[in-house]
Design a protein around this motif. Structure first.
Motif, mmCIF file in Angstrom:
data_model
loop_
_atom_site.group_PDB
_atom_site.id
_atom_site.type_symbol
_atom_site.label_atom_id
_atom_site.label_comp_id
_atom_site.label_asym_id
_atom_site.label_seq_id
_atom_site.Cartn_x
_atom_site.Cartn_y
_atom_site.Cartn_z
ATOM 1 N N LEU A 35 0.807 -1.216 0.000
ATOM 2 C CA LEU A 35 0.000 0.000 0.000
ATOM 3 C C LEU A 35 0.844 1.273 0.000
ATOM 4 O O LEU A 35 0.418 2.303 -0.508
ATOM 5 C CB LEU A 35 -0.935 -0.001 1.219
ATOM 6 C CG LEU A 35 -1.952 -1.148 1.300
ATOM 7 C CD1 LEU A 35 -2.933 -0.881 2.425
ATOM 8 C CD2 LEU A 35 -2.690 -1.331 -0.015
ATOM 9 N N LYS A 36 2.045 1.182 0.561
ATOM 10 C CA LYS A 36 2.890 2.381 0.618
ATOM 11 C C LYS A 36 3.276 2.868 -0.766
ATOM 12 O O LYS A 36 3.654 4.042 -0.936
ATOM 13 C CB LYS A 36 4.133 2.111 1.458
ATOM 14 C CG LYS A 36 5.070 1.049 0.880
ATOM 15 C CD LYS A 36 6.265 0.833 1.786
ATOM 16 C CE LYS A 36 7.221 -0.219 1.214
ATOM 17 N NZ LYS A 36 8.389 -0.432 2.110
ATOM 18 N N ASN A 37 3.181 1.984 -1.757
ATOM 19 C CA ASN A 37 3.495 2.383 -3.129
ATOM 20 C C ASN A 37 2.266 2.913 -3.880
ATOM 21 O O ASN A 37 2.383 3.386 -5.003
ATOM 22 C CB ASN A 37 4.062 1.197 -3.914
ATOM 23 C CG ASN A 37 5.364 0.674 -3.320
ATOM 24 O OD1 ASN A 37 6.136 1.433 -2.731
ATOM 25 N ND2 ASN A 37 5.603 -0.626 -3.458
ATOM 26 N N ILE A 38 1.110 2.804 -3.242
ATOM 27 C CA ILE A 38 -0.142 3.202 -3.910
ATOM 28 C C ILE A 38 -0.756 4.436 -3.263
ATOM 29 O O ILE A 38 -1.190 5.361 -3.962
ATOM 30 C CB ILE A 38 -1.157 2.037 -3.862
ATOM 31 C CG1 ILE A 38 -0.565 0.774 -4.486
ATOM 32 C CG2 ILE A 38 -2.454 2.435 -4.577
ATOM 33 C CD1 ILE A 38 -1.428 -0.462 -4.314
ATOM 34 N N ILE A 39 -0.752 4.459 -1.930
ATOM 35 C CA ILE A 39 -1.417 5.543 -1.204
ATOM 36 C C ILE A 39 -0.495 6.748 -1.084
ATOM 37 O O ILE A 39 0.669 6.614 -0.705
ATOM 38 C CB ILE A 39 -1.850 5.055 0.192
ATOM 39 C CG1 ILE A 39 -2.929 3.976 0.067
ATOM 40 C CG2 ILE A 39 -2.362 6.211 1.041
ATOM 41 C CD1 ILE A 39 -3.357 3.382 1.389
ATOM 42 N N LYS A 40 -1.031 7.912 -1.401
ATOM 43 C CA LYS A 40 -0.291 9.170 -1.269
ATOM 44 C C LYS A 40 -0.739 9.881 0.002
ATOM 45 O O LYS A 40 -1.869 9.682 0.469
ATOM 46 C CB LYS A 40 -0.546 10.069 -2.473
ATOM 47 C CG LYS A 40 -0.180 9.464 -3.819
ATOM 48 C CD LYS A 40 -0.465 10.462 -4.942
ATOM 49 C CE LYS A 40 -0.153 9.857 -6.309
ATOM 50 N NZ LYS A 40 -1.050 8.719 -6.632
ATOM 51 N N PRO A 41 0.112 10.701 0.580
ATOM 52 C CA PRO A 41 -0.277 11.465 1.763
ATOM 53 C C PRO A 41 -1.547 12.270 1.498
ATOM 54 O O PRO A 41 -1.738 12.803 0.399
ATOM 55 C CB PRO A 41 0.925 12.396 2.003
ATOM 56 C CG PRO A 41 2.086 11.642 1.423
ATOM 57 C CD PRO A 41 1.525 10.943 0.216
ATOM 58 N N GLU A 42 -2.425 12.291 2.479
ATOM 59 C CA GLU A 42 -3.698 13.011 2.419
ATOM 60 C C GLU A 42 -4.765 12.307 1.588
ATOM 61 O O GLU A 42 -5.883 12.804 1.439
ATOM 62 C CB GLU A 42 -3.515 14.447 1.889
ATOM 63 C CG GLU A 42 -2.533 15.291 2.674
ATOM 64 C CD GLU A 42 -2.966 15.488 4.117
ATOM 65 O OE1 GLU A 42 -4.117 15.850 4.356
ATOM 66 O OE2 GLU A 42 -2.124 15.246 5.014
ATOM 67 N N ASP A 43 -4.468 11.135 1.016
ATOM 68 C CA ASP A 43 -5.499 10.385 0.283
ATOM 69 C C ASP A 43 -6.633 10.008 1.245
ATOM 70 O O ASP A 43 -6.385 9.566 2.373
ATOM 71 C CB ASP A 43 -4.925 9.096 -0.315
ATOM 72 C CG ASP A 43 -4.274 9.323 -1.665
ATOM 73 O OD1 ASP A 43 -4.259 10.481 -2.132
ATOM 74 O OD2 ASP A 43 -3.778 8.336 -2.255
ATOM 75 N N ARG A 44 -7.863 10.169 0.764
ATOM 76 C CA ARG A 44 -9.033 9.786 1.537
ATOM 77 C C ARG A 44 -9.387 8.334 1.202
ATOM 78 O O ARG A 44 -9.582 7.986 0.041
ATOM 79 C CB ARG A 44 -10.221 10.704 1.244
ATOM 80 C CG ARG A 44 -9.949 12.160 1.630
ATOM 81 C CD ARG A 44 -11.114 13.067 1.263
ATOM 82 N NE ARG A 44 -12.295 12.787 2.086
ATOM 83 C CZ ARG A 44 -13.423 12.263 1.621
ATOM 84 N NH1 ARG A 44 -13.524 11.916 0.334
ATOM 85 N NH2 ARG A 44 -14.460 12.063 2.423
ATOM 86 N N VAL A 45 -9.449 7.508 2.240
ATOM 87 C CA VAL A 45 -9.710 6.078 2.036
ATOM 88 C C VAL A 45 -11.004 5.690 2.750
ATOM 89 O O VAL A 45 -11.119 5.826 3.968
ATOM 90 C CB VAL A 45 -8.545 5.210 2.573
ATOM 91 C CG1 VAL A 45 -8.811 3.741 2.250
ATOM 92 C CG2 VAL A 45 -7.214 5.664 1.973
ATOM 93 N N ALA A 46 -11.969 5.208 1.986
ATOM 94 C CA ALA A 46 -13.253 4.769 2.528
ATOM 95 C C ALA A 46 -13.174 3.280 2.885
ATOM 96 O O ALA A 46 -12.673 2.476 2.093
ATOM 97 C CB ALA A 46 -14.369 5.007 1.520
ATOM 98 N N ILE A 47 -13.681 2.919 4.051
ATOM 99 C CA ILE A 47 -13.640 1.537 4.516
ATOM 100 C C ILE A 47 -15.064 1.079 4.807
ATOM 101 O O ILE A 47 -15.809 1.756 5.526
ATOM 102 C CB ILE A 47 -12.785 1.402 5.796
ATOM 103 C CG1 ILE A 47 -11.408 2.037 5.599
ATOM 104 C CG2 ILE A 47 -12.652 -0.064 6.208
ATOM 105 C CD1 ILE A 47 -10.632 2.211 6.892
#
Length: 435
Positions: A40-52
């Motif tokens: 995930l560290k290669n996909i998620i950028k800082p401040e990305d909003r992630v819905a769960i």
């Protein structure tokens, strides 16, 4: 009922069943390991909003699993939030769905992330059959979506995938509007086609980051936690469903004259009492074969976690007036209407006491004398390790390595009000709740 007043009830034996006890010992560690595998560290950028997703089922350790996901995302600089993904459950209102999550300790304070609850859904495409696909607006507007759900056999149909990640994407995430349309379409095309078609649209059009599949063993414990990339979800879920089916708890015998279920509810099964356990399945879309044959089914009470929703009561033959008095008919009718399961809201014969209901039940099983009736009593369809069975099963009990006799035979036990005493002693049950 006067003809039954002198009825002799069979003596009972309390037994313990043994199921596969494969389990995850460290839930947070297992969740983090699965997330790390997906890079995930290669996909998620800082401040990305992630819905769960947050569903309406009573999944073991679900609050801890969601909390761990939230913490892992925050470590990557993301801004996670939860959204109810439960179709029409919770009375099909934003407030009702938040209240339902609170019962499972899924709150903003416990999880460490906001819960954005709304019944607003947006159309994101159509299936090959021309069926529109809807998804929660807040989730669709996020940068990523994580789908979290238990994978298990469904209570309504059989197919390559049943209850799990794909169903949540196809129906749960579509709120009341999407769930209602999907169930109506299933009458014509069947649930497998509807779920596969709609979930494929969601995978193409929505920002699905991963799926986290959960399998539970026969003791309602977490057996496996598996992280899946979007490309893996469909193929891997089919294999995980097979594993879940093998681990499901079951009744100790298939031929039963009277099945007594102490409690039913949405927190136990989607239809209150799991047809995969009882063998009782009744649906407009058709029924599925099952080895268990129950002549009469008596359900005694409704769980607090059901919040009055007694969907599935129509699968019983007998019940109590105390259960009927607890029903929130608006919630049950909304759920049954959306699920195209009107028959599951049918109220069976109801009685003031358990003893009355049992007398009527045993008086309606044919020529078998009541004292020789094949009775099985369970706490609910989720907890089947300790059950009561009538003495007539004695010869079958002997030699079964998966069954242990704990107590009996003893007379059927009633309190002064004419209701059955606790199946599991109060002291032990309190300890279970604390643990």
């Amino acid at each position: 009922m006067n003809n039954n007043e002198g009825m002799i009830f069979p003596r009972l034996i309390r037994i313990r069943q043994t199921f596969d006890r494969t389990s995850v010992r460290n839930i947070p560690e297992a969740v983090r390991e699965e997330l790390v595998k997906l890079h995930l560290k290669n996909i998620i950028k800082p401040e990305d909003r992630v819905a769960i997703t947050a569903g309406s089922r009573g999944i073991s350790h679900i609050a801890l699993i969601l909390k761990t996901i939230v913490e892992s995302l925050k470590d990557l600089g993301a801004k996670p939030f939860l959204f109810p993904a439960m179709g029409s459950h919770g009375g099909a209102t934003a407030e009702g769905q938040v209240a339902l999550l609170k019962h499972y300790q899924i709150t903003e304070e416990n999880i460490g992330a906001p819960i954005l609850s709304s019944m607003e859904a947006v159309e994101i495409g159509e299936t090959e059959l021309g069926i529109p696909v809807y998804i929660d607006r807040n989730a669709f507007q996020a940068d990523h979506i994580i789908v979290v759900n238990r994978i298990k056999p469904h209570t309504k149909f059989k197919g390559p995938v049943e209850s799990g990640l794909m169903k949540m994407m196809a129906i749960g995430m579509g709120k009341q509007k999407g769930a209602d349309l999907s169930h109506k379409a299933a009458i014509h095309y069947g649930f497998p086609k509807i779920i596969e078609g709609a979930s494929r649209v969601v995978l193409r059009r929505a920002p699905i980051l991963l799926g986290l599949g959960i399998i539970e063993n026969g003791y309602d414990e977490t057996a496996r936690i598996v992280g899946l990339s979007p490309e893996e979800i469909e193929s891997r879920e089919k294999d995980l469903l097979s594993q879940a089916r093998q681990m499901m708890p079951k009744l100790p015998f298939n031929q039963i004259d009277l099945l007594i279920v102490d409690e039913m509810g949405k927190d136990i099964s989607g239809v209150g009492m799991d047809p995969n356990v009882t063998g009782r399945n009744r649906d407009l879309t058709g029924t599925f074969p099952h080895p268990t044959n129950v002549k009469r089914l008596f359900v005694r009470n409704l769980t607090e976690g059901a919040h009055g929703n007694a969907i599935g009561i129509g699968l019983a033959d007998l019940t109590t007036k105390r259960l009927v008095e607890k029903i929130d008919f608006q919630a049950m009718y909304m759920n049954c209407t959306t699920a195209i399961s009107l028959e599951k809201a049918s109220i069976p014969m109801s009685f003031d006491t358990d003893e009355e209901a049992i007398r009527v039940g045993l008086g309606s099983i044919g020529l078998t004398p009541p004292d020789r009736a094949r009775i099985v009593r369970i706490r609910n369809t989720l907890h089947l390790d300790e059950v009561e069975v009538s003495e007539v099963y004695w010869d079958e009990l002997i030699g079964r390595s998966d069954l242990e006799i704990l107590e009996g035979p003893y007379p059927m036990r009633f309190d002064p009000q004419g209701n059955l005493t606790d199946l599991i002693p109060q002291g032990r049950r309190k300890k279970e709740i604390v643990d």
